[in-house]
Structure formats: C-alpha cells, structure tokens
Design an enzyme around this catalytic site. Structure first.
Site, mmCIF file in Angstrom:
data_model
loop_
_atom_site.group_PDB
_atom_site.id
_atom_site.type_symbol
_atom_site.label_atom_id
_atom_site.label_comp_id
_atom_site.label_asym_id
_atom_site.label_seq_id
_atom_site.Cartn_x
_atom_site.Cartn_y
_atom_site.Cartn_z
ATOM 1 N N CYS A 64 0.879 -1.173 0.000
ATOM 2 C CA CYS A 64 0.000 0.000 0.000
ATOM 3 C C CYS A 64 0.917 1.224 0.000
ATOM 4 C CB CYS A 64 -0.995 -0.032 1.167
ATOM 5 S SG CYS A 64 -0.295 0.083 2.816
ATOM 6 N N GLY A 65 0.400 2.389 0.357
ATOM 7 C CA GLY A 65 1.244 3.584 0.301
ATOM 8 C C GLY A 65 2.435 3.474 1.241
ATOM 9 N N GLY A 67 2.698 0.568 3.431
ATOM 10 C CA GLY A 67 2.849 -0.844 3.811
ATOM 11 C C GLY A 67 2.261 -1.114 5.187
ATOM 12 N N ILE A 68 1.893 -0.052 5.899
ATOM 13 C CA ILE A 68 1.462 -0.217 7.298
ATOM 14 C C ILE A 68 0.023 -0.762 7.367
ATOM 15 C CG2 ILE A 68 1.015 0.952 9.487
ATOM 16 C CD1 ILE A 68 3.229 2.975 8.689
ATOM 17 N N HIS A 97 13.922 -15.886 11.078
ATOM 18 C CA HIS A 97 13.458 -15.926 12.468
ATOM 19 C C HIS A 97 11.946 -16.082 12.595
ATOM 20 C CE1 HIS A 97 17.205 -13.728 14.272
ATOM 21 N NE2 HIS A 97 17.534 -14.548 13.288
ATOM 22 N N ARG A 132 14.331 -22.434 18.782
ATOM 23 C CA ARG A 132 13.935 -21.212 19.506
ATOM 24 C C ARG A 132 12.897 -20.439 18.698
ATOM 25 N NH1 ARG A 132 19.110 -17.846 19.541
ATOM 26 N NH2 ARG A 132 19.080 -18.805 17.488
HETATM 27 C C1 RB5 Z 1 -3.992 5.298 0.999
HETATM 28 O O1 RB5 Z 1 -4.035 6.659 0.792
HETATM 29 C C2 RB5 Z 1 -3.065 4.954 2.148
HETATM 30 O O2 RB5 Z 1 -3.666 5.307 3.364
HETATM 31 C C3 RB5 Z 1 -2.701 3.496 2.114
HETATM 32 O O3 RB5 Z 1 -2.103 3.200 0.901
HETATM 33 C C4 RB5 Z 1 -1.731 3.032 3.189
HETATM 34 O O4 RB5 Z 1 -0.588 3.826 3.213
HETATM 35 C C5 RB5 Z 1 -2.307 2.790 4.514
HETATM 36 O O5 RB5 Z 1 -1.634 2.393 5.477
#
Ligand code: RB5
Length: 142
Positions: A64-65, A67-68, A97, A132
């Site tokens: 995504c923009g 990745g979060i 890991h 582990r």
């Molecule tokens: C989209 O504008 C953006 O919020 C999405 O790609 C991403 O970064 C969300 O975490």
C-alpha cells in the site's frame, strides 16, 4: 506461487515487482488492485491471506502507500505473519526468524531498485528451522 496484492498507493510498485518476477520465471497470482484509482487496502490484504491459507500460494507480497495498513490488516488473520520491510536485512531476518509468509512494503517509501532486492531476499531465504524460533512462532499462534 506468489500472491500479489496492493491498493492504489502500491499499484506502481507492484507493476515493477511483476516485471521482476516474470524476468525470473517466478510464478505469481495478481489479486489486484488494477489501477491507481482509490480502493480499500483491507480487501486486497484479505485476498492474499486467503490465497495463502487455502494453499494456492506459498507466500504473498502486499503493497500500500506505506505498507502499514495492509500489513496490519493481514496480521489480523490467524496463520499469517506479514512483515513490513524496507531494507534487505529485515527481509532476510524475518524469513530466518519469523518464517514470515507475507512481505509488506510501502510504494511511497521505497523505490523499485531497493524493493526488488528486498523481494529477492524474501523469496530466496529459507526459515532457519531453529527450535527457539519455532517455539516463538508457536507462541504467536497461541
Ligand atoms: C492510501 O491513501 C493509504 O492510506 C494506504 O495506501 C496506506 O498507506 C495505509 O496504510
């Protein structure tokens, strides 16, 4: 087989990754999205996690923009270990890991050159099989 998914913020980087996969004859399944028109990233996270859990695909790549959002969404699914990596060291470490089954990246964070090195490392590093780490992954699953 590698499952690919992205939102509009990851669409351009996904195209670069597809070019890399095709150049290496690595089979993939592109689960969308298909343009830079705004879409909701959880939808594409779910398509990729479904493809992995069904056994159709061994690993996935989500973009995504940042990745979060897409990695947070994927990690809600039991059995999924999505690792947000913007460097090669993390991509290697998360395979060794964490036995991560999804690589997440931000299309607005990394350029294609680095992203492709991260993908290459992620796809070609095997899990360590160290007791582990097996034990810690089992704790995550519990
Ligand atoms: C989209 O504008 C953006 O919020 C999405 O790609 C991403 O970064 C969300 O975490």
């Amino acid at each position: 087989m590698i499952a690919l998914g992205c939102d509009h913020g990851g669409y351009d980087l996904k195209k670069e990754i597809i070019q890399y996969l095709e150049s290496k004859n690595i089979p993939y399944k592109d689960l969308g999205c298909d343009s830079t028109e705004a879409v909701d990233y959880p939808v594409y996270a779910r398509k990729v996690t479904d493809a992995i859990l069904s056994g159709e695909c061994e690993k996935g790549i989500l973009i995504c923009g940042t990745g979060i959002g897409i990695s947070i969404a994927a990690n809600k699914v039991k059995g999924i270990r999505a690792a947000l990596c913007h460097d090669v060291f993390s991509a290697e470490a998360t395979r060794l890991h964490n036995n991560a089954n999804i690589l997440a990246m931000g299309g607005r964070i990394v350029g294609p050159g680095l992203a492709i090195k991260i993908v290459d490392t992620f796809l070609h590093t095997d899990f360590s099989n160290d007791e582990r780490h097996i034990n810690r992954i089992a704790q995550i699953e519990d």
